[in-house]
Design a protein around this motif. Structure first.
Motif, mmCIF file in Angstrom:
data_model
loop_
_atom_site.group_PDB
_atom_site.id
_atom_site.type_symbol
_atom_site.label_atom_id
_atom_site.label_comp_id
_atom_site.label_asym_id
_atom_site.label_seq_id
_atom_site.Cartn_x
_atom_site.Cartn_y
_atom_site.Cartn_z
ATOM 1 N N ALA A 54 0.825 -1.204 0.000
ATOM 2 C CA ALA A 54 0.000 0.000 0.000
ATOM 3 C C ALA A 54 0.860 1.254 0.000
ATOM 4 N N GLN A 55 2.095 1.145 0.513
ATOM 5 C CA GLN A 55 2.986 2.295 0.552
ATOM 6 C C GLN A 55 3.861 2.329 -0.690
ATOM 7 N N GLU A 56 3.960 3.481 -1.279
ATOM 8 C CA GLU A 56 4.792 3.656 -2.466
ATOM 9 C C GLU A 56 6.234 3.318 -2.130
ATOM 10 N N GLY A 57 6.854 2.486 -2.955
ATOM 11 C CA GLY A 57 8.256 2.142 -2.760
ATOM 12 C C GLY A 57 8.515 0.925 -1.911
ATOM 13 N N ALA A 58 7.463 0.307 -1.356
ATOM 14 C CA ALA A 58 7.649 -0.897 -0.537
ATOM 15 C C ALA A 58 7.811 -2.098 -1.459
ATOM 16 N N ASN A 59 9.065 -2.468 -1.739
ATOM 17 C CA ASN A 59 9.322 -3.541 -2.693
ATOM 18 C C ASN A 59 9.834 -4.819 -2.044
ATOM 19 N N GLY A 60 9.936 -4.843 -0.710
ATOM 20 C CA GLY A 60 10.369 -6.036 0.000
ATOM 21 C C GLY A 60 9.191 -6.907 0.393
ATOM 22 N N THR A 61 9.386 -8.214 0.383
ATOM 23 C CA THR A 61 8.337 -9.159 0.748
ATOM 24 C C THR A 61 8.707 -9.869 2.053
ATOM 25 N N SER A 62 7.771 -10.636 2.581
ATOM 26 C CA SER A 62 7.981 -11.344 3.841
ATOM 27 C C SER A 62 9.218 -12.243 3.769
ATOM 28 N N PHE A 63 9.969 -12.312 4.875
ATOM 29 C CA PHE A 63 11.165 -13.152 4.911
ATOM 30 C C PHE A 63 11.527 -13.484 6.345
ATOM 31 N N VAL A 64 12.328 -14.523 6.519
ATOM 32 C CA VAL A 64 13.004 -14.790 7.784
ATOM 33 C C VAL A 64 14.470 -15.045 7.464
ATOM 34 N N GLU A 65 15.352 -14.437 8.217
ATOM 35 C CA GLU A 65 16.801 -14.546 8.022
ATOM 36 C C GLU A 65 17.414 -15.149 9.275
ATOM 37 N N ASN A 66 18.013 -16.345 9.129
ATOM 38 C CA ASN A 66 18.651 -17.034 10.249
ATOM 39 C C ASN A 66 20.171 -16.932 10.218
ATOM 40 N N PHE A 67 20.714 -16.193 9.279
ATOM 41 C CA PHE A 67 22.142 -15.892 9.189
ATOM 42 C C PHE A 67 23.028 -17.140 9.121
ATOM 43 N N ASP A 68 22.633 -18.064 8.254
ATOM 44 C CA ASP A 68 23.538 -19.159 7.925
ATOM 45 C C ASP A 68 24.731 -18.625 7.131
ATOM 46 N N ARG A 69 24.492 -17.532 6.421
ATOM 47 C CA ARG A 69 25.543 -16.811 5.706
ATOM 48 C C ARG A 69 25.049 -15.387 5.519
ATOM 49 N N LEU A 70 25.930 -14.496 5.078
ATOM 50 C CA LEU A 70 25.515 -13.123 4.817
ATOM 51 C C LEU A 70 25.310 -12.960 3.312
ATOM 52 N N ASP A 71 24.070 -12.853 2.907
ATOM 53 C CA ASP A 71 23.721 -12.710 1.503
ATOM 54 C C ASP A 71 23.821 -11.229 1.128
ATOM 55 N N THR A 72 24.891 -10.848 0.441
ATOM 56 C CA THR A 72 25.093 -9.437 0.107
ATOM 57 C C THR A 72 24.198 -8.961 -1.032
ATOM 58 N N ALA A 73 23.458 -9.880 -1.661
ATOM 59 C CA ALA A 73 22.421 -9.458 -2.606
ATOM 60 C C ALA A 73 21.200 -8.953 -1.848
ATOM 61 N N PHE A 74 21.069 -9.402 -0.597
ATOM 62 C CA PHE A 74 19.952 -8.994 0.261
ATOM 63 C C PHE A 74 20.367 -7.887 1.222
ATOM 64 N N TRP A 75 21.579 -8.016 1.785
ATOM 65 C CA TRP A 75 22.087 -7.056 2.771
ATOM 66 C C TRP A 75 23.171 -6.179 2.157
ATOM 67 N N TYR A 76 23.083 -4.893 2.434
ATOM 68 C CA TYR A 76 24.136 -3.951 2.071
ATOM 69 C C TYR A 76 24.980 -3.700 3.320
ATOM 70 N N VAL A 77 26.298 -3.832 3.197
ATOM 71 C CA VAL A 77 27.207 -3.635 4.325
ATOM 72 C C VAL A 77 27.833 -2.252 4.229
ATOM 73 N N SER A 78 27.600 -1.414 5.230
ATOM 74 C CA SER A 78 28.178 -0.072 5.240
ATOM 75 C C SER A 78 29.690 -0.168 5.397
ATOM 76 N N ASP A 79 30.436 0.634 4.623
ATOM 77 C CA ASP A 79 31.893 0.497 4.628
ATOM 78 C C ASP A 79 32.559 1.788 4.169
ATOM 79 N N GLY A 80 33.434 2.337 5.014
ATOM 80 C CA GLY A 80 34.285 3.435 4.593
ATOM 81 C C GLY A 80 33.809 4.831 4.910
ATOM 82 N N TRP A 81 32.779 4.988 5.708
ATOM 83 C CA TRP A 81 32.323 6.338 6.069
ATOM 84 C C TRP A 81 31.697 6.304 7.462
#
Length: 261
Positions: free
Chosen positions: A26-53
């Motif tokens: 219903a909200q403009e720009g909401a492009n994420g869908t339901s998920f559960v993340e158990n961190f078996d690995r860090l999926d960088t296609a899903f997570w952005y890692v802040s670095d250098g600032w």
């Protein structure tokens, strides 16, 4: 005379019907869908890692990808005295690449130790995404890990802080933090128990947001976060995070979304 729907009118009706059937979008720009993340690995296609600032002069550490690790199914964000950029300390932050709207947000985490540090699970959108600053927060300040601070920003206006006791201490064991965000109300939960509710329209964020975890420090925000006192490396640990869009089934057994509507 038989009524005929013009193509434009038909398109409008279909659009309205789809909107009613999919409240998560219903909200403009909401492009994420339901998920559960158990961190078996860090999926960088899903997570952005802040670095250098860093986020400004108030922050005494530089975001570094080296401060992010996965160990035994747990996401670890570390703060330590490794020089990075123009700061003497390095710290960690991750954020989702997609934005999420109304629904249930849940995280199971154990916070870091130390005055002057902030362990945070929050959602945020702002000017860098060409949107107003909207935010929903769980923040544990290391000066007193027996409490978690709740807050929300609406078009860059905050001032909605509320402190909630965390039995046993947020830094001593894993606790479950969650909020249910709906168009007309926002409910905060700690270990499955409702601890705060907001229904004032002027205090409810409206823009779809990204999900963040961060651990950072300050030398200057002493009144809020306490005097900075480094005593060695410390970590924010996240065992699980989940988002359940309105109307979707819960994402894991025991999820708040299984019982709270």
């Amino acid at each position: 005379m038989k009524s005929i729907l013009r193509p434009q009118r038909l398109a409008v009706l279909i659009s309205i019907a789809l909107g009613l059937a999919t409240p998560a979008f219903a909200q403009e720009g909401a492009n994420g869908t339901s998920f559960v993340e158990n961190f078996d690995r860090l999926d960088t296609a899903f997570w952005y890692v802040s670095d250098g600032w860093n986020n400004g002069s108030h922050q005494n550490c530089t975001w570094s990808k080296k401060q992010i690790n996965i160990a035994d199914g747990v996401l670890e964000l570390t703060f330590d005295d490794t020089k990075a950029g123009d700061r003497d300390y390095a710290c960690g932050e991750v954020q989702t690449r997609k934005r999420y709207g109304y629904g249930t947000y849940e995280a199971r985490m154990k916070t870091a130790d130390g005055s002057g540090l902030n362990s945070a699970f929050f959602t945020y959108i702002g000017p860098t995404d060409k949107k107003p600053h909207d935010e929903i927060d769980f923040e544990v300040l290391g000066k007193n890990s027996a409490r978690v601070q709740l807050n929300q920003y609406v078009s860059a206006k905050g001032g909605n802080e509320k402190l909630i006791d965390v039995p046993g201490g947020a830094n001593q064991e894993f606790n479950d933090y969650a909020f249910v965000w709906q168009k007309d109300r926002l409910r905060y939960y700690l270990n499955g128990q409702l601890v705060h509710e907001v229904a004032d329209p002027g205090k409810l964020p409206v823009n779809a947001q990204k999900i963040f975890f961060s651990l950072w420090g300050t030398d200057t925000l002493k009144d809020w976060m306490g005097p900075f006192a480094y005593s060695g490396p410390t970590k924010l640990r996240v065992d699980r995070v989940a988002f359940t869009a309105e109307g979707d089934k819960c994402q894991f057994p025991g999820s708040l979304a299984c019982t709270v509507k």
